[in-house]
Structure formats: C-alpha cells, structure tokens
Design a protein around this motif. Structure first.
Motif, short mmCIF file in Angstrom:
data_model
loop_
_atom_site.label_atom_id
_atom_site.label_comp_id
_atom_site.label_asym_id
_atom_site.label_seq_id
_atom_site.Cartn_x
_atom_site.Cartn_y
_atom_site.Cartn_z
N LYS A 1 16.07 -20.42 18.73
CA LYS A 1 16.88 -19.39 18.08
C LYS A 1 18.35 -19.60 18.45
CE LYS A 1 17.29 -14.41 17.83
NZ LYS A 1 16.85 -13.15 18.41
N VAL A 2 19.23 -19.53 17.48
CA VAL A 2 20.67 -19.66 17.72
C VAL A 2 21.20 -18.27 18.08
CG1 VAL A 2 22.89 -20.24 16.69
CG2 VAL A 2 20.85 -21.55 16.08
N THR A 3 21.81 -18.19 19.26
CA THR A 3 22.35 -16.93 19.73
C THR A 3 23.79 -16.78 19.26
OG1 THR A 3 20.98 -17.16 21.70
CG2 THR A 3 22.69 -15.50 21.77
N LEU A 4 24.04 -15.77 18.44
CA LEU A 4 25.38 -15.54 17.90
C LEU A 4 26.09 -14.45 18.69
CD1 LEU A 4 24.59 -15.52 14.08
CD2 LEU A 4 25.44 -17.42 15.44
N ARG A 5 27.38 -14.65 18.89
CA ARG A 5 28.24 -13.66 19.53
C ARG A 5 29.50 -13.53 18.70
NH1 ARG A 5 24.15 -12.51 21.59
NH2 ARG A 5 23.59 -12.71 23.76
N MET A 6 30.19 -12.39 18.84
CA MET A 6 31.40 -12.13 18.06
C MET A 6 32.65 -12.38 18.90
SD MET A 6 32.65 -8.66 16.14
CE MET A 6 31.19 -8.53 15.14
N CYS A 7 33.57 -13.13 18.33
CA CYS A 7 34.88 -13.33 18.95
C CYS A 7 35.63 -12.00 18.90
CB CYS A 7 35.65 -14.42 18.21
SG CYS A 7 37.35 -14.59 18.76
#
Length: 85
Positions: A5-11
C-alpha cells in the motif's frame, strides 16, 4: 502476491497528497526539540514538506512549521530542508 500500500501524506505548503517517501518530515519530539526525520519512524508530532525549492521557501516565509508543530522552529531546520531538496 499482495501489492504494498502506498502511504500518502499532505504537504503543509502546497496541500498535495504525495507518497510519504518523497516528502521531508519535521518532528517535534516529546522533550520539545525539533528534528528532521530521515526514516519516518521518530515519535512525535510531525509535519510534511515537499522537497521542492518553492515549498521550502514558502514554508520558511510563512512560518508554517511553527503553526503546525505549535512551537518556534529553529533556523537550522529550514537550512536542513534546503539541503535535502
């Protein structure tokens, strides 16, 4: 075999969702120090910033790390962010 799973975070600057590996993570440790987290494993309140020159410059100018980490961030952290571009 199951895909990772690709873990996304917000800049915090450009507000784009990006894979967390492509972002710099700045962490406020429980003892009050602020460090740049290279591995993404350090415990504490974190904020993510893109590695682009524009995001680092806007972050410094608007003092966004101060707002997100709820403390005054030392100038050395911004210098480290510039180096990691």
């Amino acid at each position: 075999m199951k895909e990772k799973k690709v873990t996304l975070r917000m800049c915090i600057v450009c507000r784009q969702m990006v894979d967390r590996i492509k972002l710099n993570r700045v962490v406020r440790l429980p003892d009050g120090n602020v460090v740049l987290d290279e591995n993404g494993k350090v415990e504490g309140r974190g904020a993510y910033v893109c590695r682009s020159e524009q995001c680092v410059a806007k972050c410094k100018k608007a003092k966004l790390l101060n707002k997100h980490l709820k403390m005054t961030v030392p100038e050395e952290i911004y210098q480290e962010l510039k180096i990691n571009e």
